[in-house]
Structure formats: C-alpha cells, structure tokens
Design a protein around this motif. Structure first.
Motif, mmCIF file in Angstrom:
data_model
loop_
_atom_site.group_PDB
_atom_site.id
_atom_site.type_symbol
_atom_site.label_atom_id
_atom_site.label_comp_id
_atom_site.label_asym_id
_atom_site.label_seq_id
_atom_site.Cartn_x
_atom_site.Cartn_y
_atom_site.Cartn_z
ATOM 1 N N ASP A 58 55.895 90.867 113.886
ATOM 2 C CA ASP A 58 55.669 91.674 115.097
ATOM 3 C C ASP A 58 56.920 91.775 115.962
ATOM 4 O O ASP A 58 56.843 92.167 117.125
ATOM 5 N N GLY A 59 58.061 91.389 115.385
ATOM 6 C CA GLY A 59 59.306 91.478 116.138
ATOM 7 C C GLY A 59 59.585 90.293 117.029
ATOM 8 O O GLY A 59 60.540 90.328 117.809
ATOM 9 N N THR A 60 58.790 89.227 116.919
ATOM 10 C CA THR A 60 59.007 88.028 117.732
ATOM 11 C C THR A 60 59.330 86.850 116.816
ATOM 12 O O THR A 60 59.050 86.880 115.603
ATOM 13 N N TRP A 61 59.895 85.795 117.423
ATOM 14 C CA TRP A 61 60.166 84.593 116.645
ATOM 15 C C TRP A 61 58.871 83.942 116.167
ATOM 16 O O TRP A 61 58.808 83.392 115.067
ATOM 17 N N GLY A 62 57.833 84.017 116.997
ATOM 18 C CA GLY A 62 56.545 83.468 116.591
ATOM 19 C C GLY A 62 55.974 84.188 115.382
ATOM 20 O O GLY A 62 55.427 83.563 114.464
ATOM 21 N N GLY A 63 56.101 85.523 115.372
ATOM 22 C CA GLY A 63 55.617 86.289 114.223
ATOM 23 C C GLY A 63 56.399 85.966 112.963
ATOM 24 O O GLY A 63 55.822 85.866 111.870
ATOM 25 N N LEU A 64 57.723 85.787 113.095
ATOM 26 C CA LEU A 64 58.536 85.426 111.941
ATOM 27 C C LEU A 64 58.152 84.046 111.416
ATOM 28 O O LEU A 64 58.006 83.843 110.195
ATOM 29 N N ALA A 65 57.963 83.080 112.320
ATOM 30 C CA ALA A 65 57.590 81.728 111.901
ATOM 31 C C ALA A 65 56.200 81.713 111.268
ATOM 32 O O ALA A 65 55.977 81.049 110.241
ATOM 33 N N LEU A 66 55.249 82.466 111.873
ATOM 34 C CA LEU A 66 53.900 82.512 111.316
ATOM 35 C C LEU A 66 53.907 83.173 109.936
ATOM 36 O O LEU A 66 53.250 82.688 108.999
ATOM 37 N N GLY A 67 54.656 84.261 109.798
ATOM 38 C CA GLY A 67 54.743 84.916 108.505
ATOM 39 C C GLY A 67 55.383 84.025 107.464
ATOM 40 O O GLY A 67 54.945 83.992 106.302
ATOM 41 N N LEU A 68 56.433 83.280 107.855
ATOM 42 C CA LEU A 68 57.099 82.378 106.919
ATOM 43 C C LEU A 68 56.150 81.279 106.461
ATOM 44 O O LEU A 68 56.082 80.956 105.263
ATOM 45 N N ALA A 69 55.396 80.706 107.405
ATOM 46 C CA ALA A 69 54.463 79.638 107.046
ATOM 47 C C ALA A 69 53.331 80.164 106.160
ATOM 48 O O ALA A 69 52.994 79.557 105.131
ATOM 49 N N ALA A 70 52.759 81.303 106.547
ATOM 50 C CA ALA A 70 51.619 81.837 105.785
ATOM 51 C C ALA A 70 52.056 82.325 104.406
ATOM 52 O O ALA A 70 51.376 82.066 103.401
ATOM 53 N N GLY A 71 53.180 83.042 104.331
ATOM 54 C CA GLY A 71 53.640 83.541 103.043
ATOM 55 C C GLY A 71 54.021 82.424 102.093
ATOM 56 O O GLY A 71 53.709 82.481 100.894
ATOM 57 N N THR A 72 54.687 81.406 102.628
ATOM 58 C CA THR A 72 55.069 80.270 101.788
ATOM 59 C C THR A 72 53.845 79.523 101.297
ATOM 60 O O THR A 72 53.761 79.147 100.117
ATOM 61 N N ALA A 73 52.883 79.323 102.184
ATOM 62 C CA ALA A 73 51.664 78.597 101.795
ATOM 63 C C ALA A 73 50.863 79.374 100.753
ATOM 64 O O ALA A 73 50.350 78.797 99.786
ATOM 65 N N ALA A 74 50.731 80.684 100.958
ATOM 66 C CA ALA A 74 49.957 81.484 100.004
ATOM 67 C C ALA A 74 50.594 81.452 98.620
ATOM 68 O O ALA A 74 49.897 81.288 97.603
ATOM 69 N N CYS A 76 52.579 79.136 97.503
ATOM 70 C CA CYS A 76 52.489 77.753 97.023
ATOM 71 C C CYS A 76 51.138 77.509 96.360
ATOM 72 O O CYS A 76 51.062 76.910 95.275
ATOM 73 N N VAL A 77 50.068 77.973 96.994
ATOM 74 C CA VAL A 77 48.730 77.825 96.413
ATOM 75 C C VAL A 77 48.639 78.597 95.095
ATOM 76 O O VAL A 77 48.057 78.117 94.114
ATOM 77 N N ALA A 78 49.222 79.793 95.050
ATOM 78 C CA ALA A 78 49.219 80.571 93.813
ATOM 79 C C ALA A 78 49.984 79.841 92.716
ATOM 80 O O ALA A 78 49.583 79.860 91.545
ATOM 81 N N GLY A 79 51.097 79.189 93.070
ATOM 82 C CA GLY A 79 51.847 78.421 92.086
ATOM 83 C C GLY A 79 51.046 77.249 91.547
ATOM 84 O O GLY A 79 51.084 76.964 90.342
ATOM 85 N N ALA A 197 53.967 74.432 92.218
ATOM 86 C CA ALA A 197 53.664 74.760 93.605
ATOM 87 C C ALA A 197 54.948 74.940 94.408
ATOM 88 O O ALA A 197 55.060 75.867 95.231
ATOM 89 N N ALA A 198 55.940 74.066 94.170
ATOM 90 C CA ALA A 198 57.224 74.202 94.862
ATOM 91 C C ALA A 198 57.938 75.477 94.446
ATOM 92 O O ALA A 198 58.556 76.159 95.279
ATOM 93 N N ALA A 199 57.861 75.817 93.156
ATOM 94 C CA ALA A 199 58.470 77.067 92.696
ATOM 95 C C ALA A 199 57.812 78.266 93.370
ATOM 96 O O ALA A 199 58.490 79.218 93.778
ATOM 97 N N GLY A 200 56.485 78.233 93.486
ATOM 98 C CA GLY A 200 55.791 79.302 94.190
ATOM 99 C C GLY A 200 56.175 79.371 95.648
ATOM 100 O O GLY A 200 56.341 80.465 96.214
ATOM 101 N N ALA A 201 56.323 78.202 96.284
ATOM 102 C CA ALA A 201 56.711 78.177 97.699
ATOM 103 C C ALA A 201 58.100 78.782 97.890
ATOM 104 O O ALA A 201 58.330 79.522 98.859
ATOM 105 N N LEU A 202 59.016 78.476 96.990
ATOM 106 C CA LEU A 202 60.357 79.075 97.082
ATOM 107 C C LEU A 202 60.291 80.594 96.959
ATOM 108 O O LEU A 202 60.941 81.323 97.712
ATOM 109 N N ALA A 203 59.499 81.074 95.993
ATOM 110 C CA ALA A 203 59.368 82.522 95.832
ATOM 111 C C ALA A 203 58.724 83.151 97.055
ATOM 112 O O ALA A 203 59.142 84.229 97.509
ATOM 113 N N GLY A 204 57.698 82.501 97.608
ATOM 114 C CA GLY A 204 57.041 83.041 98.798
ATOM 115 C C GLY A 204 57.955 83.062 100.001
ATOM 116 O O GLY A 204 57.986 84.050 100.759
ATOM 117 N N ALA A 205 58.705 81.974 100.215
ATOM 118 C CA ALA A 205 59.650 81.942 101.334
ATOM 119 C C ALA A 205 60.720 83.013 101.162
ATOM 120 O O ALA A 205 61.110 83.685 102.131
#
Length: 698
Positions: A58-74, A76-79, A197-205
């Motif tokens: 959403d153009g904010t640091w909070g949105g970037l951090a939330l997206g990074l956490a959610a994308g990495t976690a998703a 990671c779970v897929a991995g 899982a770590a490989a997936g997290a790297l790809a997600g991040a």
C-alpha cells in the motif's frame, strides 16, 4: 569511459536482476543439492510471494513488512507441503519428481490466476524507495540499490548459517550421510522438510522483494524458473558464493547483454548452461553411471547373447538346440515360423488400438477428429521419448527440438511448393536426424539428471532460434497460410478433417511399425542391454557410445515425423507448439504408458490431448489445472504406467516400468544415493536389478 557511461544503468540493472535471481536460485540449489528434490514448481513459490506482496502493498513500510511476512510464510508452508508430496518418491529418481512438481506448478499457477486475476498486479513501495538517486551522474531507482544491499547481506548470512552453525552442519549431513545424521539423534526427515520449507521461504521472500523488478503476472513463474535453473547449473551446488557469481553473470547477460549485443543475448544463457553441463559430464565416468546397478543375478549380456543365438536363457546351463533334437521330434519349418500364442497375445493391444483408430472418423465430430490427428502427432513425439528414456536410458526434456525442426521444415517446404506428403515426411525426418546427429555427442556422454538439464538447454536454445529467426519461423507470430499437403503425387490438397486424420493415421502406423521392428531386432536388444548393464557392455567390447548416438539420431528422425504431421493436421505452427510445455507433455505421455511401452506412449498422448483440449473445453480457463491433476495422478497412481498394469516386469526396467536407474536417486533422507548436475550419480544399493533384454512392452 564513454562506453562505461553509456551502459552504466543497464550494468547496475544487471546486478539487481542477478541478485534477485540469486535469492531464488539459492532456494532451488538448497532443495536440489541438499534435499535431493528437482523442484520444477520453484517458480510458482516465487509467484506466491510476488502475488501476496503485491496484494498487500500500500506504499507504506507497514504494508511492505506485512507483505514480506505473509508472502514468505505462504511460500514456506508450500515448501513444507512439497516435502510431504515428494516423500513417497524418494527412491523413484528425479524423473518422477520433475513430473510431479511440474504438475503442481500447473495447478498452483491456475489457482493463483483464479484468485488474483490474469493481469499483472501493480506494486507500490514506500515513498522513500519510490524515488531516484544520483549514481555517477545518472538517475537510478533507489529501490533497486536497496535490494542489491539486502541480497548481498542475505548471501553473507546464508553462507554463515551453512558453514558455521549446527543447523548448517545438520543440513550438510542430511545431504552427505543421512544414516550418520540419524545415528546422532537428528531426524533426517525433519531436516528434509526444514530444507524445503527454507527453500520455499527464500523463493517467497524473493517474490515479495522482487515484485517491483519482475512483477507478478502470467508467465512470471516459468521465466524465473528457467533463469534460476541456468544459475544453479552455472554456479553448481557446492557454494553459495559460486551461485552468487553465476546469478550476477546471468543478470548482466539479461540486461547489459541485450543493450550491447541484442542478437546474441537470447542464446548466451542456455548455450552457457549446455556447455558447462557437457564439460562436467566429460570428466565423469560414463560406464554404469545412472544406467543400472551391478546387482546379483544372471549376466544381462549373457542373456542377450543367448537370445541372439536363439537359446532361451536358464539357470541350468545351456539349452539343447533344435539341431540336437531327433528329426522326428522337430516341427515342420513352416509351422515354426508362425507366430506363437504369446506373440498374438502381445500384439492384441496393438490390434485393438488400430481398430479403434480406424473407426474414429465414423464416431466423432470434425473437431474431435482434428484433436485425434494432433494426438497422433504428439504420440510420435512421445514414442521418440520412449526410445530415449525407456530403451536408451537417456531421459529427455528437449525432444521438442527435433520435433520443431521437422515441423518448420514441413511448413517451409509447403510454402515453397513441395506439398507432397511423403516428400515432406522424408525431408523433415532427414532434417531432424541431422539435427539430432549434431547435438547427440553433447547428450549421450551424460547420464541421469544431467541429461535432463542438457536436453532442456537444447530445447530452450531451439526455442530462442525459433523466436529470432523470423524469416524461417515467423517468430512469435508463427507460420500460417501455407498450401495444404497432398497425400500422394497428383492428388488434391487435404482440407477435410477426416482426410487429414486418415493421412496422419497411415503415417503414424508406418512410423510405429518401423520403430517396433527396430526395437525388437537384435539392435534394439543391444540398446536395452546398454541401458540395463552399461559397464558390462563396455567390458564386453560393445561400442556403447555408438549405440546411443544411433538411437538419438533415430529418435530425432521420429520426432521430426511427428512435427511434420502436426503441421499438416493443424495447418499452422506457433512457438507454443514446440515449447517446454510440449516437452513435458511428451514425457508425461511416456510415464502414463510405461517408459518402455510404445503403445502406452500413444495412449498417454491421446489422454493428454483429450484432457487439454476436449475435457477442458467444458471448463474454460482451467486447462492447466486439469493437466496438473493428470501429472500428479499419473506419478502417484501409475508408477509403472499403463503397461505395468499388465504385469510381467519388475523393478526398474521391466515391462512398462520406469527405470529407476534412469535418473538417479535423490539424496533424500533414507535414500543413500546422492545426485548432482555434474554427471555421474550414485545408486542406492537396494535398486532393483535390471530386467533382461527383450522384456520390454510393445
């Protein structure tokens, strides 16, 4: 200095792009080199992070951090889910893994498009990063400079974790000696799951952070996967810093190379990949590597010699020949030449299939008949893959290269006025055979996963030529509007679907009959013996390399015939018809039928075309999802293919069974074999003994 100044921005762009590829490739290298999983869905893990990050930005640091956490976690779970999905395939080699993960990629890509839409999503970054800075007199995006810094820090941190921590020691032990790791009280399965899982997290991040560079959209996952494979091959699996350097080099070719030498840039990456793989395979021992095991049991070469001499093998010593039987006990010569009951039983599926194919025009509508003709063309491609994978032991993901040569040869012959079908078939087969002879020496020396990667590189190089050589191929627009093919000299051009189908059926029957004749001849039995016991064949003085080269050339000619048929039936040709997806479909058709079953390959091709074009027609937009389900179901439900349902084989090279020694064994926990893209691969001691020559399905 003027040259540096002119290309400074592309050069820095190349560093940023290369470091993005490094983050993705580090996860792919971790999954393959440590967990032993050839993950062709790794690009989809990147897309999961990219779509998630773009949706939450959403153009904010909070949105970037939330997206990074959610994308990495998703991701990671897929991995972690990928670890559970590939666990049953631990001893079946990388071919089954490649097909499974490619199917999962098709399913994941379809679901992402359904959830996020087919349009490329915009990505908003914080205002501070959404600006430009002055770099040696040039304006450059601040976000990309920030990403370069983060990627360098990630490389340093990853190297420290793998080399200086107990966690890294456990990961290395899981790859090198899982039994020893288990003896120390650690669970190899848990480490395996953690690695994926770590490989997936790297790809997600990487997907979240790289979305402003490679935005999420259709085709993103395939592009990222291919480039990451190039990085892994060039950098190897031993060092993150080597992967780092290879990624930067690839990034520079993709950006700076396009501005400096745009006509060469499309070829450089996969040419370098093929060259590295070929050079590595030259320093590996070919004999026995990935081609069978020295398991106890009868000598396959002795069995082969006995069969060629007409003596049935047996454990009780040499059989009594017909010449030693009393004359009154011999059957008449004419009766001995008649096919026996077993021969008719083996031929029954072929006769039934032929009867069904002949009756199809009277049973189907025009569109379905056209699909059946396309299935015959794809079936010949699949049969050529069967010859290489099931008989020669060379699993291929690049057989669409000679297929494309035959297809474009036919299209250009028709455009030049050469419209007689037999002439097109012969010249297209000859062109494809010449192509296969040229690239064959680069393929036949390698074994296992290295063959998959080399053939993939050859296929992608051919695709680059197709897109660039517009005067011959039409480029991305393809070819259309050339004259229709004549079945014979003096006839009219074929335009009706039933005419085209009947022509395709006659050509396919002749091609398959010749293929079966060769495979059942002494030459075919020698080829099967080469796959089953290469070391023994070499020790017996057989020119194994010559056998494999001839098989590669003949398979290329057969693929060229299939390409010619496809053009005749479709009356158009596009790059998508000869791309990587078609290569994966051909390999799937072979696995569906059983890797040594010619008839099974034809049935598999028909099933794929029916699923892709006929079944998917009732559920528009979900063709990739249905094909992905077909991939996954085939790997799990039909481990030995349709031919395996008939029995009669065991282990790797039996009737219809996928030869487990074809692609090596992954270094997964519990599997003592290890694998690398560097050439020879170790085999698990529990690998089944190769089935004697002559036991393959029709």
């Amino acid at each position: 200095m003027e040259l540096l100044d002119a290309h400074l921005v592309p050069a820095v762009d190349g560093v940023a792009f290369g470091l993005l590829l490094f983050v993705v490739a580090a996860g792919l290298s971790l999954a393959f080199g440590t967990a032993g999983v050839l993950n062709l869905s790794h690009g989809t893990l990147y897309a999961i992070g990219a779509y998630t990050g773009a949706e939450l930005s959403d153009g904010t640091w909070g949105g970037l951090a939330l997206g990074l956490a959610a994308g990495t976690a998703a991701a990671c779970v897929a991995g972690a889910g990928l670890s559970a999905a590939t666990a049953p395939l631990a001893r079946r080699g990388h071919l089954a893994q490649a097909l499974l993960t490619f199917g999962l990629a098709l399913i994941g890509g379809d679901l992402l498009i359904q959830f996020f839409g087919a349009d490329e999503l915009p990505v908003r970054v914080p205002e501070v990063l959404d600006s430009s800075v002055t770099l040696l007199g040039h304006r450059y995006p601040a976000y990309r400079l920030c990403f370069i810094v983060m990627a360098v820090l990630l490389a340093a941190f990853g190297t420290w974790v793998l080399t200086r921590t107990r966690m890294g020691a456990a990961v290395r032990a899981a790859a090198d000696d899982p039994q020893m790791l288990a003896a120390t009280g650690h669970s190899p399965r848990a480490v395996h799951t953690g690695v994926l899982a770590a490989a997936g997290a790297l790809a997600g991040a990487a997907g979240v952070l790289g979305a402003p560079i490679i935005g999420p959209g259709p085709g993103t996952s395939e592009n990222v996967l291919m480039l990451s494979l190039v990085v892994v091959v060039l950098g190897g699996l031993r060092s993150l810093w080597a992967t780092f350097a290879a990624a930067v080099a690839v990034g520079e070719v993709q950006t700076l190379g396009v501005s400096v030498a745009p006509e060469l840039a499309p070829y450089l990456l996969f040419a370098a990949m093929a060259a590295v793989l070929v050079l590595r395979s030259r320093f590996a021992e070919p004999a026995g590597a990935g081609h069978g095991s020295e398991a106890s049991g009868p000598d396959p070469v002795a069995r082969l010699r006995g069969r060629l001499a007409g003596r049935p093998p047996g454990p009780k010593g040499p059989s009594v020949g017909l010449d030693r039987l009393p004359r009154r006990n011999r059957a008449p010569a004419w009766l001995a030449r008649l096919p026996g009951r077993a021969a008719w039983w083996r031929a029954a599926p072929l006769l039934v299939l032929l009867g069904v194919l002949i009756a199809l025009p009277a049973l189907l509508d025009a569109y379905s008949i056209s699909l059946a003709g396309s299935a015959l063309a794809l079936g010949l491609l699949a049969v050529s893959v069967t010859v290489l994978t099931g008989y020669a032991g060379l699993p291929t993901l690049g057989q669409t290269a000679p297929f494309a040569v035959g297809a474009y040869a036919t299209a250009n012959l028709a455009d030049a006025g050469w419209t007689v079908g037999p002439v097109q078939i012969v010249l297209s087969a000859l062109a494809a055979a010449v192509f296969a002879a040229v690239v064959g020496p680069a393929v036949i020396r390698a074994r296992g996963t290295t063959v998959l990667m080399i053939t993939l590189a050859i296929g992608e190089l051919t695709g680059a030529v197709v897109n660039q050589l517009k005067s011959v191929t039409g480029g991305a627009d393809g070819l259309v509007g050339f004259p229709a093919t004549q079945a014979l000299w003096g006839g009219e051009g074929m335009l009706e679907e039933s005419e085209l189908y009947n022509y395709a059926l006659v050509v396919a029957v002749v091609a398959v009959a010749l293929t079966l004749l060769v495979l059942r001849s002494p030459a075919g039995k020698l080829l099967t013996g080469t796959r089953g016991a290469e070391a023994r064949m070499r020790a017996s003085g057989h020119p194994v390399g010559r056998y494999l080269l001839v098989a590669h050339i003949c398979a290329g000619a057969l693929a060229g015939v299939g390409g010619s048929l496809m053009v005749t039936v479709q009356q158009y040709l596009s790059p998508a018809d000869v791309g990587f997806e078609i290569a994966a479909f051909a390999l799937l058709a072979v696995v569906i039928g059983g890797t040594t079953s010619v008839i099974g390959a034809l049935l598999g091709a028909g099933l794929i075309v029916a699923t892709r074009d006929w079944v998917a027609g009732s559920w528009p937009g979900h063709g990739p999802l249905l094909l992905g389900v077909l991939f996954v179901a085939t790997v799990y439900v039909l481990p030995r293919g349709l031919a395996g349902l008939r029995g009669g084989g065991s282990g790797g090279g039996g009737q219809g069974g996928p030869p487990s020694d074809t692609t090596g064994s992954p270094g997964a926990p519990g599997a003592p074999g290890t694998s690398d893209t560097s050439g020879a691969e170790k085999q698990p001691p529990s690998a089944p003994a190769p089935t004697p020559a002559g036991k393959a399905s029709p």
